[in-house]
Design a protein around this motif. Structure first.
Motif, PDB file in Angstrom:
ATOM      1  N   VAL A 114       0.861  -1.187   0.000  1.00  0.00           N
ATOM      2  CA  VAL A 114       0.000   0.000   0.000  1.00  0.00           C
ATOM      3  C   VAL A 114       0.892   1.231   0.000  1.00  0.00           C
ATOM      4  O   VAL A 114       1.765   1.374   0.866  1.00  0.00           O
ATOM      5  CB  VAL A 114      -0.936   0.015   1.228  1.00  0.00           C
ATOM      6  CG1 VAL A 114      -1.729   1.313   1.279  1.00  0.00           C
ATOM      7  CG2 VAL A 114      -1.889  -1.169   1.188  1.00  0.00           C
ATOM      8  N   LEU A 115       0.681   2.097  -0.984  1.00  0.00           N
ATOM      9  CA  LEU A 115       1.476   3.315  -1.119  1.00  0.00           C
ATOM     10  C   LEU A 115       0.662   4.534  -0.701  1.00  0.00           C
ATOM     11  O   LEU A 115      -0.572   4.504  -0.719  1.00  0.00           O
ATOM     12  CB  LEU A 115       1.937   3.503  -2.570  1.00  0.00           C
ATOM     13  CG  LEU A 115       2.716   2.365  -3.231  1.00  0.00           C
ATOM     14  CD1 LEU A 115       3.022   2.729  -4.683  1.00  0.00           C
ATOM     15  CD2 LEU A 115       4.004   2.077  -2.477  1.00  0.00           C
ATOM     16  N   SER A 116       1.344   5.598  -0.371  1.00  0.00           N
ATOM     17  CA  SER A 116       0.641   6.863  -0.154  1.00  0.00           C
ATOM     18  C   SER A 116       0.290   7.450  -1.526  1.00  0.00           C
ATOM     19  O   SER A 116       0.919   7.126  -2.536  1.00  0.00           O
ATOM     20  CB  SER A 116       1.533   7.844   0.609  1.00  0.00           C
ATOM     21  OG  SER A 116       2.625   8.272  -0.195  1.00  0.00           O
ATOM     22  N   GLU A 117      -0.706   8.287  -1.566  1.00  0.00           N
ATOM     23  CA  GLU A 117      -1.090   8.922  -2.831  1.00  0.00           C
ATOM     24  C   GLU A 117       0.074   9.739  -3.388  1.00  0.00           C
ATOM     25  O   GLU A 117       0.279   9.792  -4.605  1.00  0.00           O
ATOM     26  CB  GLU A 117      -2.310   9.815  -2.618  1.00  0.00           C
ATOM     27  CG  GLU A 117      -3.609   9.054  -2.403  1.00  0.00           C
ATOM     28  CD  GLU A 117      -4.816   9.960  -2.406  1.00  0.00           C
ATOM     29  OE1 GLU A 117      -4.634  11.202  -2.506  1.00  0.00           O
ATOM     30  OE2 GLU A 117      -5.945   9.450  -2.324  1.00  0.00           O
ATOM     31  N   TYR A 118       0.837  10.363  -2.484  1.00  0.00           N
ATOM     32  CA  TYR A 118       1.988  11.145  -2.924  1.00  0.00           C
ATOM     33  C   TYR A 118       2.995  10.261  -3.657  1.00  0.00           C
ATOM     34  O   TYR A 118       3.448  10.597  -4.760  1.00  0.00           O
ATOM     35  CB  TYR A 118       2.646  11.812  -1.718  1.00  0.00           C
ATOM     36  CG  TYR A 118       3.983  12.454  -2.030  1.00  0.00           C
ATOM     37  CD1 TYR A 118       4.040  13.736  -2.555  1.00  0.00           C
ATOM     38  CD2 TYR A 118       5.182  11.758  -1.822  1.00  0.00           C
ATOM     39  CE1 TYR A 118       5.260  14.312  -2.865  1.00  0.00           C
ATOM     40  CE2 TYR A 118       6.405  12.337  -2.119  1.00  0.00           C
ATOM     41  CZ  TYR A 118       6.440  13.615  -2.645  1.00  0.00           C
ATOM     42  OH  TYR A 118       7.651  14.177  -2.961  1.00  0.00           O
ATOM     43  N   THR A 119       3.362   9.128  -3.051  1.00  0.00           N
ATOM     44  CA  THR A 119       4.340   8.225  -3.663  1.00  0.00           C
ATOM     45  C   THR A 119       3.824   7.660  -4.974  1.00  0.00           C
ATOM     46  O   THR A 119       4.567   7.561  -5.961  1.00  0.00           O
ATOM     47  CB  THR A 119       4.680   7.081  -2.692  1.00  0.00           C
ATOM     48  OG1 THR A 119       5.166   7.627  -1.468  1.00  0.00           O
ATOM     49  CG2 THR A 119       5.737   6.162  -3.275  1.00  0.00           C
ATOM     50  N   ALA A 120       2.543   7.281  -5.009  1.00  0.00           N
ATOM     51  CA  ALA A 120       1.955   6.734  -6.232  1.00  0.00           C
ATOM     52  C   ALA A 120       1.984   7.763  -7.351  1.00  0.00           C
ATOM     53  O   ALA A 120       2.281   7.424  -8.514  1.00  0.00           O
ATOM     54  CB  ALA A 120       0.526   6.281  -5.958  1.00  0.00           C
TER      55      ALA A 120
END
Length: 369
Positions: A114-120
């Motif tokens: 699960v990634l953060s929206e920022y990282t994605a």
């Protein structure tokens, strides 16, 4: 008060929701708070003592490991937070914006992340997409590579979390580090009452094996909590300034009323009215004006607070304030205290302008009427 209380409450809940209230790990004072942990062998007795400590809601294991994500020709450094299926996902669910949490298998490890929206966004990837993750080895050997799929995206609104952490399976970290199945990075503890955090941490620490340490999130993230505590100073400054302005206006209002009624005061004195009677009359009148203002202001303030609570019409810059809507925490005890305090101070301050009535000379005042 409601806005500042709400702001402090929501930010604290976000921090505690992501990392719990207390962390138990090896005592390593020279290490950074975001550095990888040294392995701890799980001890049943120590875990039991943590779980039965008063105020403890849940105890779960975790481990972190530095990694580099590679997708679409873009790389991004993260700290993978490994958790297990026993983790209290109820606290994390508020941050999940898309997809699901990794599916933890009975054997092996979950091949999802699960990634953060920022990282994605930085990687140009999303739900269902695959990426390569390179795990940096502490012994200087070449990074180990794994292929994982993105099962979900999260957003806390707190930069220090969204720009650093990804969430995966703790068993993947155990395998990469060569740890045994009973070795973990630490314990994450959630409490029922965060106000008793220091007391709970001290109680837990007293029952830990030698070399283990129990730290509250306030100790691990002092910069955020110091910033939140600074809001209390702003709160008291605002209340002081607003009170001073209100009292000056009230004094001015009563002085004008006295000056407009100079002739009437002189006539009352000429008819035998005592200074105390006249003074009491104007104080009562001023109290009535202050009371109407306090009641109207309280109702208007509550109306705005409830409107914000249900509509969220006041927006904030999330990058600066960690929230995109101004939060509200209406505490009726605070509101009643402010209203009663303002009323009491207003009544006392009304004695100052009412003294003017004593100095009015009936013969001089009536001469010009």
């Amino acid at each position: 008060m409601s806005f500042i209380n709400g702001f402090q409450k929501v930010i604290a809940e976000k921090i505690f929701g992501f990392w719990g209230h207390i962390r138990v790990q090896h005592y390593e004072p020279v290490k950074s708070n975001i550095a990888e942990e040294s392995p701890m062998v799980r001890i049943d007795n120590a875990e039991f003592m943590m779980k039965v400590t008063p105020n403890v809601k849940s105890v779960s294991t975790f481990a972190t490991k530095s990694a580099i994500l590679n997708a679409n020709g873009t790389i991004e450094g993260v700290l993978l937070k490994g958790i297990s299926k026993e983790y209290p996902f109820k606290d994390l669910n508020r941050f999940l914006t898309k997809g699901t949490w990794p599916v933890f298998k009975d054997s092996g490890y979950a091949e999802e992340i699960v990634l953060s929206e920022y990282t994605a966004n930085q990687l140009g990837t999303g739900i269902g997409k695959s990426l390569l993750i390179y795990f940096i080895q502490s012994d200087g050997s070449p990074p180990r590579t794994r292929k994982l799929s993105v099962s979900g995206l999260y957003k806390t609104g707190i930069d220090v979390y969204d720009k650093i952490y990804a969430i995966g399976d703790i068993r993947l970290i155990q395998r990469l580090n060569g740890w045994a199945a009973n070795e973990v990075g630490g314990y994450e503890i959630v409490l029922n009452d965060p106000m008793q955090m220091e007391n709970a941490a001290n109680s837990i620490y007293d029952n830990l094996p030698s070399g283990w340490n129990a730290l509250t999130l306030k100790e691990l993230s002092p910069e955020i909590f110091d910033w939140l505590n600074l809001q209390n100073t702003n709160k008291y400054i605002l209340l002081t300034v607003m009170t001073i302005v209100a009292l000056i206006n009230l004094i001015t209002c009563l002085i004008i009323l006295l000056l407009e009624r100079t002739g009437m005061i002189a006539l009352l004195k000429a008819l035998g009215a005592r200074d105390l009677q006249i003074q009491t009359t104007f104080i009562a009148y001023g109290t009535w004006i202050a009371g109407v203002g306090i009641a109207a202001g309280t109702l208007l303030g509550l109306g705005i607070c409830y409107l914000q609570q249900y509509t969220g019409f006041i927006r904030l810059n999330e990058e600066a304030y960690y929230v995109h809507v101004a939060p509200i925490d209406i505490r009726l005890s605070d509101i009643m205290l402010i209203a009663l305090g303002t009323a009491l101070v207003s009544i006392l301050i009304l004695f100052i302008p009412s003294i003017i009535s004593k100095k009015i000379n009936p013969s001089k005042a009536l001469r010009f009427k």
